[in-house]
Write a protein that holds these residues in place. Structure first.
Motif, PDB file in Angstrom:
ATOM      1  N   ASP A   3      79.643 101.525 107.152  1.00  0.00           N
ATOM      2  CA  ASP A   3      78.495 101.482 108.054  1.00  0.00           C
ATOM      3  C   ASP A   3      77.867 102.855 108.248  1.00  0.00           C
ATOM      4  O   ASP A   3      76.644 103.007 108.195  1.00  0.00           O
ATOM      5  CB  ASP A   3      78.896 100.901 109.417  1.00  0.00           C
ATOM      6  N   PHE A   4      78.708 103.859 108.466  1.00  0.00           N
ATOM      7  CA  PHE A   4      78.177 105.210 108.669  1.00  0.00           C
ATOM      8  C   PHE A   4      77.513 105.720 107.401  1.00  0.00           C
ATOM      9  O   PHE A   4      76.416 106.289 107.450  1.00  0.00           O
ATOM     10  CB  PHE A   4      79.290 106.170 109.104  1.00  0.00           C
ATOM     11  N   VAL A   5      78.163 105.532 106.270  1.00  0.00           N
ATOM     12  CA  VAL A   5      77.615 106.033 105.005  1.00  0.00           C
ATOM     13  C   VAL A   5      76.302 105.333 104.670  1.00  0.00           C
ATOM     14  O   VAL A   5      75.330 105.977 104.242  1.00  0.00           O
ATOM     15  CB  VAL A   5      78.640 105.874 103.863  1.00  0.00           C
ATOM     16  N   LEU A   6      76.248 104.028 104.896  1.00  0.00           N
ATOM     17  CA  LEU A   6      75.014 103.304 104.615  1.00  0.00           C
ATOM     18  C   LEU A   6      73.897 103.747 105.546  1.00  0.00           C
ATOM     19  O   LEU A   6      72.743 103.880 105.122  1.00  0.00           O
ATOM     20  CB  LEU A   6      75.237 101.800 104.709  1.00  0.00           C
ATOM     21  N   ALA A   7      74.220 103.993 106.811  1.00  0.00           N
ATOM     22  CA  ALA A   7      73.214 104.496 107.741  1.00  0.00           C
ATOM     23  C   ALA A   7      72.721 105.870 107.294  1.00  0.00           C
ATOM     24  O   ALA A   7      71.517 106.149 107.295  1.00  0.00           O
ATOM     25  CB  ALA A   7      73.787 104.560 109.154  1.00  0.00           C
ATOM     26  N   GLN A  19      70.054 103.858 113.751  1.00  0.00           N
ATOM     27  CA  GLN A  19      70.968 102.979 113.024  1.00  0.00           C
ATOM     28  C   GLN A  19      72.383 103.063 113.573  1.00  0.00           C
ATOM     29  O   GLN A  19      73.074 102.045 113.668  1.00  0.00           O
ATOM     30  CB  GLN A  19      70.974 103.338 111.538  1.00  0.00           C
ATOM     31  N   LEU A  20      72.833 104.256 113.931  1.00  0.00           N
ATOM     32  CA  LEU A  20      74.192 104.385 114.455  1.00  0.00           C
ATOM     33  C   LEU A  20      74.327 103.726 115.819  1.00  0.00           C
ATOM     34  O   LEU A  20      75.366 103.144 116.133  1.00  0.00           O
ATOM     35  CB  LEU A  20      74.611 105.851 114.513  1.00  0.00           C
ATOM     36  N   ARG A  21      73.292 103.794 116.623  1.00  0.00           N
ATOM     37  CA  ARG A  21      73.327 103.086 117.913  1.00  0.00           C
ATOM     38  C   ARG A  21      73.359 101.584 117.695  1.00  0.00           C
ATOM     39  O   ARG A  21      74.048 100.861 118.392  1.00  0.00           O
ATOM     40  CB  ARG A  21      72.123 103.460 118.767  1.00  0.00           C
ATOM     41  N   GLY A  22      72.606 101.115 116.718  1.00  0.00           N
ATOM     42  CA  GLY A  22      72.582  99.677 116.415  1.00  0.00           C
ATOM     43  C   GLY A  22      73.921  99.176 115.913  1.00  0.00           C
ATOM     44  O   GLY A  22      74.372  98.102 116.285  1.00  0.00           O
ATOM     45  N   SER A  23      74.609  99.971 115.075  1.00  0.00           N
ATOM     46  CA  SER A  23      75.914  99.523 114.564  1.00  0.00           C
ATOM     47  C   SER A  23      76.968  99.590 115.650  1.00  0.00           C
ATOM     48  O   SER A  23      77.900  98.800 115.667  1.00  0.00           O
ATOM     49  CB  SER A  23      76.338 100.352 113.349  1.00  0.00           C
ATOM     50  N   LEU A  35      86.341 107.316 100.776  1.00  0.00           N
ATOM     51  CA  LEU A  35      85.860 107.483 102.155  1.00  0.00           C
ATOM     52  C   LEU A  35      84.536 106.754 102.373  1.00  0.00           C
ATOM     53  O   LEU A  35      84.308 106.191 103.451  1.00  0.00           O
ATOM     54  CB  LEU A  35      85.708 108.971 102.484  1.00  0.00           C
ATOM     55  N   ALA A  36      83.678 106.774 101.367  1.00  0.00           N
ATOM     56  CA  ALA A  36      82.399 106.072 101.493  1.00  0.00           C
ATOM     57  C   ALA A  36      82.619 104.572 101.675  1.00  0.00           C
ATOM     58  O   ALA A  36      81.926 103.932 102.468  1.00  0.00           O
ATOM     59  CB  ALA A  36      81.531 106.334 100.267  1.00  0.00           C
ATOM     60  N   CYS A  37      83.596 104.011 100.967  1.00  0.00           N
ATOM     61  CA  CYS A  37      83.898 102.586 101.127  1.00  0.00           C
ATOM     62  C   CYS A  37      84.587 102.304 102.460  1.00  0.00           C
ATOM     63  O   CYS A  37      84.347 101.274 103.083  1.00  0.00           O
ATOM     64  CB  CYS A  37      84.753 102.094  99.962  1.00  0.00           C
ATOM     65  N   ALA A  38      85.447 103.219 102.903  1.00  0.00           N
ATOM     66  CA  ALA A  38      86.165 103.016 104.160  1.00  0.00           C
ATOM     67  C   ALA A  38      85.227 103.103 105.369  1.00  0.00           C
ATOM     68  O   ALA A  38      85.394 102.368 106.341  1.00  0.00           O
ATOM     69  CB  ALA A  38      87.286 104.041 104.289  1.00  0.00           C
ATOM     70  N   TYR A  39      84.262 103.999 105.321  1.00  0.00           N
ATOM     71  CA  TYR A  39      83.314 104.172 106.433  1.00  0.00           C
ATOM     72  C   TYR A  39      81.938 103.686 106.007  1.00  0.00           C
ATOM     73  O   TYR A  39      80.944 104.410 106.107  1.00  0.00           O
ATOM     74  CB  TYR A  39      83.280 105.644 106.861  1.00  0.00           C
TER      75      TYR A  39
END
Length: 191
Positions: free
Chosen positions: A125-129, A175-179, A119-123
């Protein structure tokens, strides 16, 4: 003995921690390779003397240990970004399993680790944020408490957690708004 060999400046290190932490909390997702390299460098510098003293009892090696392991961890974290992301997801999932289950079975731990890593690899952007906001807010709040202590300003544990929560929330939202903006722009370009 390690404390006598490896001296950390009580003013500049907390200041750098605050600046780097705020930067990571708000912009970590965009510059994840740099943030991971800085995280590896920070981990190596913080724990390098301990690792060096466990490997070899030479004072010269122990003095260089933080820089040797800091650079090594920085390079490795940059090279193994996908693996680090998978391992972070797996570690978070396994930690959650141990937190919510009494002694979990080995099968549950393995399934949780694989699921969390996948799941971390699939999502990504969210996980990195999430991870960079967490790392940045932890680093900045620790640096702020130490920086305030240099000037005899008591922040205390409540102030620490307040700084931590505010920076984490603001950094994650930013970060989530930026992505989300990047995804919308890339959809417009495809049309």
């Amino acid at each position: 003995m390690i404390g006598e060999l490896v001296l950390i400046d009580p003013l500049w290190v907390p200041l750098v921690m605050v600046i780097a932490g705020v930067f990571a909390a708000f912009f970590g997702n965009r510059l994840v390779a740099v943030v991971l390299a800085l995280s590896g460098l920070a981990l190596g510098i913080l724990h390098g003397a301990g690792i060096a003293s466990a490997l070899w009892n030479d004072p010269g090696f122990i003095r260089l240990g933080p820089w040797i392991f800091g650079i090594l961890f920085a390079v490795l974290s940059g090279l193994f970004l996908r693996l680090a992301l998978f391992l972070a997801g797996a570690l978070l999932a396994v930690s959650a399993v141990f937190a919510f289950m009494a002694p979990p079975s080995v099968i549950v731990v393995i399934v949780a680790a694989l699921l969390g890593g996948g799941l971390a690899c699939a999502y990504k952007d969210f996980v990195l944020a999430l991870l960079t906001a967490a790392f940045g807010s932890l680093t900045a709040s620790s640096g702020a408490v130490n920086l305030a202590a240099n000037f005899s300003i008591p922040i205390g544990i409540i102030g620490y957690f307040l700084i931590l929560a505010l920076l984490f929330t603001a950094g994650l939202i930013s970060q989530l708004r930026g992505s989300g903006k990047k995804k919308a722009e890339s959809k417009r370009k495809r049309r």
